[in-house]
Design a protein around this motif. Structure first.
Motif, mmCIF file in Angstrom:
data_model
loop_
_atom_site.group_PDB
_atom_site.id
_atom_site.type_symbol
_atom_site.label_atom_id
_atom_site.label_comp_id
_atom_site.label_asym_id
_atom_site.label_seq_id
_atom_site.Cartn_x
_atom_site.Cartn_y
_atom_site.Cartn_z
ATOM 1 N N ARG A 135 34.110 41.280 39.131
ATOM 2 C CA ARG A 135 35.087 40.339 38.614
ATOM 3 C C ARG A 135 36.172 40.065 39.643
ATOM 4 O O ARG A 135 36.768 40.989 40.192
ATOM 5 N N GLY A 136 36.423 38.780 39.871
ATOM 6 C CA GLY A 136 37.413 38.367 40.841
ATOM 7 C C GLY A 136 38.715 37.918 40.191
ATOM 8 O O GLY A 136 38.885 38.000 38.970
ATOM 9 N N PRO A 137 39.679 37.415 40.985
ATOM 10 C CA PRO A 137 41.000 37.032 40.445
ATOM 11 C C PRO A 137 40.942 35.895 39.435
ATOM 12 O O PRO A 137 41.743 35.877 38.493
ATOM 13 N N PHE A 138 40.015 34.932 39.604
ATOM 14 C CA PHE A 138 39.930 33.844 38.632
ATOM 15 C C PHE A 138 39.526 34.371 37.260
ATOM 16 O O PHE A 138 39.957 33.838 36.233
ATOM 17 N N TYR A 139 38.708 35.405 37.245
ATOM 18 C CA TYR A 139 38.283 36.002 35.978
ATOM 19 C C TYR A 139 39.486 36.567 35.222
ATOM 20 O O TYR A 139 39.666 36.320 34.025
ATOM 21 N N TRP A 140 40.327 37.321 35.950
ATOM 22 C CA TRP A 140 41.470 37.955 35.299
ATOM 23 C C TRP A 140 42.528 36.931 34.909
ATOM 24 O O TRP A 140 43.204 37.090 33.887
ATOM 25 N N LEU A 141 42.676 35.866 35.701
ATOM 26 C CA LEU A 141 43.589 34.791 35.326
ATOM 27 C C LEU A 141 43.119 34.101 34.042
ATOM 28 O O LEU A 141 43.915 33.793 33.146
ATOM 29 N N THR A 142 41.809 33.860 33.963
ATOM 30 C CA THR A 142 41.249 33.239 32.762
ATOM 31 C C THR A 142 41.457 34.124 31.547
ATOM 32 O O THR A 142 41.914 33.676 30.485
ATOM 33 N N LEU A 143 41.135 35.408 31.688
ATOM 34 C CA LEU A 143 41.276 36.346 30.569
ATOM 35 C C LEU A 143 42.734 36.460 30.147
ATOM 36 O O LEU A 143 43.053 36.446 28.945
ATOM 37 N N GLY A 144 43.638 36.563 31.126
ATOM 38 C CA GLY A 144 45.055 36.682 30.803
ATOM 39 C C GLY A 144 45.601 35.446 30.101
ATOM 40 O O GLY A 144 46.400 35.560 29.156
ATOM 41 N N SER A 145 45.170 34.260 30.537
ATOM 42 C CA SER A 145 45.655 33.030 29.905
ATOM 43 C C SER A 145 45.148 32.913 28.471
ATOM 44 O O SER A 145 45.888 32.478 27.575
ATOM 45 N N LEU A 146 43.900 33.319 28.221
ATOM 46 C CA LEU A 146 43.364 33.254 26.856
ATOM 47 C C LEU A 146 44.107 34.217 25.929
ATOM 48 O O LEU A 146 44.477 33.847 24.807
#
Length: 242
Positions: A135-146
């Motif tokens: 999992r990269g940074p875009f994954y964690w940004l997506t999860l955090g925003s949701l």
């Protein structure tokens, strides 16, 4: 193991259809239209997960994952809009704020779908019915925003529950009750992954079915989309005797 998810997913789709029709019939009530979009996005989310489970290759599973990721953004944005209208807090947030939030979510979604240099998922592989990868940074940004959108709506309903009474208080209570299955299923799933290195059946279709049953009970028991049910009954009696 995912057989349970499939059956619950089909059950959730049927319940969602009935609730969406009910919301459309009361579309002029506060929160009714966002609720309808919330229901339809749930259906898309559940369908994407179910077809993703049946996918055999990385490309197919990725396509369905991006499909239900878009539904997740729509679902949670409509959840916030519904909470703003039902709690009466819509005046505190301008349309520019909401439009900016939606635009930011769209940018994050496009970054995730592009998977630039593997910044969303790298070293992707299929393990059983699951899609796995680094999992990269875009994954964690997506999860955090949701999760941020989810908590925003929860806070609004908690505030309404504490400040309101009568129908509005019951409505906020039912909405908060409906999210408990999601929290419990996620906690149990994370515990199983950490303790036994295996996941439960896909939790979201199960969550949708239980949540929608709770919402359906609240809507038909307390008539949430009737803004002033007492006043409506009074006017009907007056017209009947006129």
């Amino acid at each position: 193991m995912n057989t349970w998810s499939i059956w619950f997913g089909f059950a959730a789709t049927l319940i969602i259809g009935g609730l969406a029709v009910t919301a459309w019939r009361h579309r002029f009530a506060p929160g009714a239209l966002p609720f309808m979009v919330f229901m339809l996005a749930q259906s898309q989310w559940s369908i994407g997960i179910l077809f993703g489970i049946g996918g055999a290759t990385v490309a197919v599973k990725l396509a369905w994952m991006y499909f239900y990721m878009g539904a997740a953004y729509i679902c949670l944005l409509s959840w916030v809009a519904m909470a703003l209208q039902m709690s009466g807090a819509a005046r505190e947030f301008s349309r520019k704020t909401l439009a900016g939030t939606a635009l930011g979510m769209a940018v994050l979604y496009l970054l995730a779908v592009s998977n630039w240099q593997g910044w969303f998922l790298a070293e992707i592989r299929v393990a059983g019915n699951q899609l796995q990868g680094r999992r990269g940074p875009f994954y964690w940004l997506t999860l955090g925003s949701l999760y941020g959108l989810f908590l925003w709506g929860v806070i609004l309903f908690i505030r309404q529950y504490g400040r309101s009474c009568g129908l509005r208080r019951r409505r906020a209570g039912v909405m908060l009750m409906s999210i408990v299955p999601m929290l419990l299923l996620n906690l149990v799933n994370v515990y199983c992954i950490q303790r036994y290195h295996r996941s439960l059946p896909e939790p979201f279709p199960i969550f949708f079915a239980i949540t929608d049953l709770i919402m359906a009970w609240g809507i038909f028991r307390w008539r949430f989309f009737d803004i002033m049910p007492g006043a409506k009954r009074w006017w009907r009696r007056k017209w009947a005797t006129a």
